[in-house]
Motif scaffolding. Structure first.
Motif, mmCIF file in Angstrom:
data_model
loop_
_atom_site.group_PDB
_atom_site.id
_atom_site.type_symbol
_atom_site.label_atom_id
_atom_site.label_comp_id
_atom_site.label_asym_id
_atom_site.label_seq_id
_atom_site.Cartn_x
_atom_site.Cartn_y
_atom_site.Cartn_z
ATOM 1 N N ILE A 110 0.821 -1.215 0.000
ATOM 2 C CA ILE A 110 0.000 0.000 0.000
ATOM 3 C C ILE A 110 0.854 1.264 0.000
ATOM 4 O O ILE A 110 0.546 2.235 -0.669
ATOM 5 C CB ILE A 110 -0.897 0.026 1.271
ATOM 6 N N CYS A 111 1.943 1.233 0.758
ATOM 7 C CA CYS A 111 2.712 2.440 1.073
ATOM 8 C C CYS A 111 4.114 2.396 0.475
ATOM 9 O O CYS A 111 4.932 1.564 0.881
ATOM 10 C CB CYS A 111 2.790 2.576 2.592
ATOM 11 N N PRO A 112 4.412 3.296 -0.456
ATOM 12 C CA PRO A 112 5.761 3.334 -1.030
ATOM 13 C C PRO A 112 6.848 3.557 0.024
ATOM 14 O O PRO A 112 7.937 2.991 -0.091
ATOM 15 C CB PRO A 112 5.710 4.505 -2.010
ATOM 16 N N ALA A 113 6.563 4.340 1.043
ATOM 17 C CA ALA A 113 7.551 4.576 2.102
ATOM 18 C C ALA A 113 7.839 3.283 2.859
ATOM 19 O O ALA A 113 9.002 2.961 3.140
ATOM 20 C CB ALA A 113 7.064 5.662 3.060
ATOM 21 N N ALA A 114 6.817 2.517 3.198
ATOM 22 C CA ALA A 114 7.020 1.233 3.881
ATOM 23 C C ALA A 114 7.832 0.295 2.991
ATOM 24 O O ALA A 114 8.733 -0.397 3.472
ATOM 25 C CB ALA A 114 5.681 0.598 4.244
ATOM 26 N N PHE A 115 7.534 0.281 1.704
ATOM 27 C CA PHE A 115 8.288 -0.537 0.764
ATOM 28 C C PHE A 115 9.767 -0.154 0.792
ATOM 29 O O PHE A 115 10.646 -1.020 0.911
ATOM 30 C CB PHE A 115 7.728 -0.364 -0.661
ATOM 31 N N ASN A 116 10.050 1.151 0.715
ATOM 32 C CA ASN A 116 11.440 1.621 0.724
ATOM 33 C C ASN A 116 12.151 1.279 2.023
ATOM 34 O O ASN A 116 13.323 0.896 2.014
ATOM 35 C CB ASN A 116 11.500 3.129 0.482
ATOM 36 N N ILE A 117 11.450 1.381 3.130
ATOM 37 C CA ILE A 117 12.037 1.061 4.436
ATOM 38 C C ILE A 117 12.406 -0.417 4.501
ATOM 39 O O ILE A 117 13.502 -0.777 4.930
ATOM 40 C CB ILE A 117 11.077 1.460 5.584
ATOM 41 N N VAL A 118 11.516 -1.276 4.037
ATOM 42 C CA VAL A 118 11.792 -2.720 4.054
ATOM 43 C C VAL A 118 12.944 -3.052 3.103
ATOM 44 O O VAL A 118 13.802 -3.878 3.434
ATOM 45 C CB VAL A 118 10.518 -3.537 3.736
ATOM 46 N N GLU A 119 12.993 -2.399 1.953
ATOM 47 C CA GLU A 119 14.099 -2.634 1.019
ATOM 48 C C GLU A 119 15.432 -2.230 1.659
ATOM 49 O O GLU A 119 16.436 -2.944 1.515
ATOM 50 C CB GLU A 119 13.875 -1.867 -0.291
ATOM 51 N N GLU A 120 15.467 -1.116 2.353
ATOM 52 C CA GLU A 120 16.687 -0.676 3.055
ATOM 53 C C GLU A 120 17.044 -1.639 4.167
ATOM 54 O O GLU A 120 18.218 -1.950 4.389
ATOM 55 C CB GLU A 120 16.521 0.737 3.607
#
Length: 127
Positions: A110-120
């Motif tokens: 749902i959330c691009p920010a959550a996606f980026n955080i998990v990728e990091e």
């Protein structure tokens, strides 16, 4: 996780996306309903009748999505008194983050920010 969360939200403008508000509805606690109804100058039961329903888990949720309180510029019309679930979304700064991995997987979609955080986070984990 807190560092990853903070770094991501320094560069993320939620108003450009608002996908969370467009696709999902928060759970409303009793405190949320009291606070929001007071802000809207309604009795709690009026607020419940007008905006909420009880879901299959017996929780109060919005009658429909996108969120009734999302305006045409992706801003929240009740931002100052928004539900706890909205204030904490996407929950990537929780102290016991590992305990909500199922929720995080849903939020990544749902959330691009959550996606980026998990990728990091993945980059920092040993293989």
């Amino acid at each position: 996780m807190q560092d990853l969360h903070d770094a991501e939200f320094k560069k993320t403008d939620c108003l450009k996306c608002a996908n969370c508000c467009k696709t999902t509805g928060p759970l409303f606690t009793s405190a949320d309903m009291e606070r929001i109804s007071k802000f809207m100058r309604q009795k709690p039961q009026q607020f419940i009748d007008q905006y909420l329903r009880i879901d299959e888990d017996n929780d109060y949720v919005l009658q429909s999505v996108p969120c009734t309180f999302l305006d045409h510029e992706n801003a929240c019309m009740i931002y100052e008194v928004r539900p706890k679930a909205c204030r904490e979304f996407p929950h990537t700064d929780r102290k016991k983050f590992q305990q909500i991995s199922d929720l995080t997987l849903k939020n990544v979609a749902i959330c691009p920010a959550a996606f980026n955080i998990v990728e990091e986070m993945k980059k920092k984990m040993p293989l």
